[in-house]
Each structure stands twice: as C-alpha cells, then as structure tokens.
Motif scaffolding. Sequence first.
Motif, PDB file in Angstrom:
ATOM      1  N   LYS A 116     -49.836  61.646  31.399  1.00 47.15           N
ATOM      2  CA  LYS A 116     -50.518  60.547  32.085  1.00 47.15           C
ATOM      3  C   LYS A 116     -49.699  59.256  32.091  1.00 47.15           C
ATOM      4  CE  LYS A 116     -53.178  59.452  27.901  1.00 47.15           C
ATOM      5  NZ  LYS A 116     -54.535  59.420  27.305  1.00 47.15           N
ATOM      6  N   GLU A 122     -51.083  65.182  34.410  1.00 49.76           N
ATOM      7  CA  GLU A 122     -51.560  64.101  33.519  1.00 49.76           C
ATOM      8  C   GLU A 122     -51.746  64.628  32.086  1.00 49.76           C
ATOM      9  OE1 GLU A 122     -54.141  61.020  35.173  1.00 49.76           O
ATOM     10  OE2 GLU A 122     -54.346  62.250  36.972  1.00 49.76           O
ATOM     11  N   ARG A 123     -52.513  63.919  31.255  1.00 49.16           N
ATOM     12  CA  ARG A 123     -52.793  64.244  29.852  1.00 49.16           C
ATOM     13  C   ARG A 123     -51.602  63.985  28.924  1.00 49.16           C
ATOM     14  NH1 ARG A 123     -55.032  70.070  30.441  1.00 49.16           N
ATOM     15  NH2 ARG A 123     -55.265  69.954  28.152  1.00 49.16           N
TER      16      ARG A 123
END
Length: 493
Positions: free
Chosen positions: A281, A346-347
């Motif tokens: 992210k 993301e993440r």
Amino acid sequence: MTPTLPMILLLLLGLFGAQATPPADLRMAAAMAAGLCKTRPTDIVFIVDSSRSVRPSEFEQVKVFLAKVIEGLDVGLNATRVGVVNYASRVKNEVSLKTHRSKAGLIKAVTKIEPLSTGTMTGLAIQFALNVGFSESEGARVKSRDINKVAIIVTDGRPQDNVKEVAQRARDAGIEIFAIGVGRVDMSTLRQMASHPLDDHVDYVESYSVIEKLTKKFQEAFCVSDLCATGDHDCGQVCISSPGSYKCACKDGFTLMADGRSCSACSNSATDVVFLIDGSKSVRPENFELVKKWINQIIDKLDVSESKAHVGLVQYSSSVRQEFPLGRHNNKKDLKDAVKKMAYMERGTMTGQALRYLTDNSFGAGQGARPGVAKVGIVFTDGRSQDYIGDAAKKAKEHGFKMYAVGVGNAVEGELKEIASEPTGEHYFYTADFKAMTQIAKKLQINICQEDDPCECDTLVKFQKKVEDALQALTKKLESMSKRLALLENKIV
C-alpha cells in the motif's frame, strides 16, 4: 585554490552519485558553466521597444539584458547570428545578422543603440523583421531544418497597431517568437504574438530593473548540451557526441546489443527473467503505474523470443501472486500488454516470502523455466520488509540466480545489497523518487555469458591428455630408435 562556479556545480552533480539522477536544471547549469554546451545554429533578431514610455535608464537595462543573453550564445558565421531591430513609431535596423561575427563586436554595437522615444508600433516592427531583419540580404540563412529562426520581442506597453495577423505570418514563415512584457504591458497582446506553447514563449517582469532574471532562461533555451560530457545518456560503455544528441559504441572486444545502448562480450544467450514486484500500500496507485512502465522499459531492452529471453512476473504484498509464468508471452507486445493489465494488490511488504516463492516456484520447470538456461531475478521494493529476507536471498544466489535489487523511497539499502548478486555495485539500484525510475531502467544491463559446458570441458581435457600420452610414447620410441642406429653405426665402422 578558490573553487569556480563550474567546479561547484560539477561537484554538486557528483553528490547525486551513480544511483540517482540530478535535476535537469542543475545538469543544464553545470553544462553551461563548464562550457559543455553550444547554441545550435540560429538566426536571432531582438525586436526592442524604445517608445517614450521606456525611460533612458530603463533602456540601458534592456541593453544589459541583450548583452548578457548574447554572452551565452555561440556566436559565429556557422553558429548563431544576431540582429537587433529598434522601434517606436518608426523602425530602425540597428544590427544586421551579417554585421558581426564575434560576441565582442555584437555587444559593443548593442551598447551604442539609442532610444527612439516616440510611439509603439509593434506590428510594424514585426513586419520589418519579417521583410528585412530575416532577409538573406541582411545575413539570414536559407530556411532549413538545421537553422532556427527566433525573434525576441521586448515591450512595455499596448501597441498602437495590429499585431495578431503579422505575428501569425511571421510564425507561418518558421520564426519562433518569444514575447517579453514589462510593467503595464498588455498581456493579451503578448499572447497574440508569441509561439506555442505560450507558457514557454511568454514572459513578464514587473519592471526593467529585474529583466536580467530572464537571462538564464534564454541562455538555456538556446543551449545544446554535450550529453556525453554531462553524463545525461544511457550508453553502457562509450558515448559519442553529436549536436544535441549522441550515439553509443563499445570497447574493443564487445558488441553493441540490439537496444543500441548496452554492450556484451557474450552472445545474446537464452535467459529466463522473472520480475518480483512490491505491490504494497505504500507504493500508491499512481506510482504503481510508473513501476509498470519501468518494467516495460526493461522488457524493451530484452531479445524476447521463443529461443532467447522469456519473462515472468510476480507481485507481492502480504501474500504472493503470480501474474504470468515464464514462456507464456514470447513477444514484446503481448508481454507489455500483460504488464499493463497487472492490478495493484496493496497491503503489506513480505519480501522474504516473495523471494522464497521466486526460488521455489518461479524458476521451476512447472512454471516454464528452461533447464540449462541462465536465470535472472529483478526485485523491486519501496520499503523495509516485514519479514526476514536473509535466508531466501542467500538461497536464490546459491541456486545460481543472478539477482538485481531495485529500491525507491523508503527501501533499505542493506536489504537491497543482501538481495543483489556480486558485485553489488552492479546489481542494486536506488532512487528517492518514483519518477526517476526511468534512469534506473537505462542503467540496468542484463548481460548473461553462456558458461562452458562442463561435459565439453571434460572431453577436451581427456583428449588433451591422450595427445600428451601419445607424444610421450612417440618420444620414447624415437629415443630407442636413435640408440639402435648409433649401435648399428658402431658395428659398421
């Protein structure tokens, strides 16, 4: 020794190091200060307003501005020629393009110009420049792609005649027009006169006392830097300069590759290349698009085909996702289209987990990897890994994979070096800004030398041993025969 401006600027360039690219304006300033740029062949005519609204002291400041711009030009018969048109209600050709061939002569002529101090017939002045100032009889060169035609208009008021149509005729004739306005100038008139894009060709200053600040802009506008000397090129070994451009070459024993930039002492052997891309992210969507463009820049440099380079793509964050395996796309168009379709995960940032996936899966036969073919991993990340990378990075290199590590922003230098193959200086890259990744793509060279087949080497060694043994046996036989001949000669005697 007192440091000079060129020395200071070149020192600043050096502080950026090999892994980053300095700003374009700093590169240009260093080039100009160090004499590494020339002005391309140009016919320049200054069109200067000396109407009654321009005070004598202000007109002197205009002449200083002209002199400083001229000082930065490469003046000469086959370089830049300069003319000056002075106007108010009437027009006067102060300096013809054919008159002066040196800066000193030009500047001296400029200092002698006197204001006309009447009205403001700007349209008439442009028409005069078109008909007379840029005529061959006054020293202008025949129109060609190699010769630029430039008019620089300096005015401080509203013209008393029409400028729109005559300025259009001048532009249609191939004259690039810069319009400089001072004080209470009519800005709409400047825009009617200037070439497009207007942001590059219209300038405004509050008063004549600060017009000198535009000097640098015009010096840079006409500066053609020696791109090889400034380092603003992507040649792998040898850079050969040409006006405003360059071409690449190689040292003896090396061959220029198909990309026209990189050199190799090896054949362009088959290679399996897997990109391992951080999609966490922290990268952000707009930067992830830049990463995809960067991947495609590198793909452009590869010889992608069924028998040469195969490319795979893996994205990771908190988990790992294979985008496509090796060998699925064997032409550049399909490969690049597939890269463009990669969706942002993301993440988190589990780089260690991703490296284990690369080692255990991506280069396996089940994922399209070819036996006996060189393996190259290109890892991109923008931050610190949230898991341990040491064992996985070590295992990848122990398997014989050539590993490149590329970091941006908050990437950790120690982790990049741990991932990269030896010598690390050639296999890891870092930049603070995603927008500078294109420079890394230019520098990252994937050259794989095909290792000797150990079977062939063993065969060659065995053959050499047999030849040596045979020669030794033959030598012994010759020695034995020599002894017998000597005995026979003694008996005969």
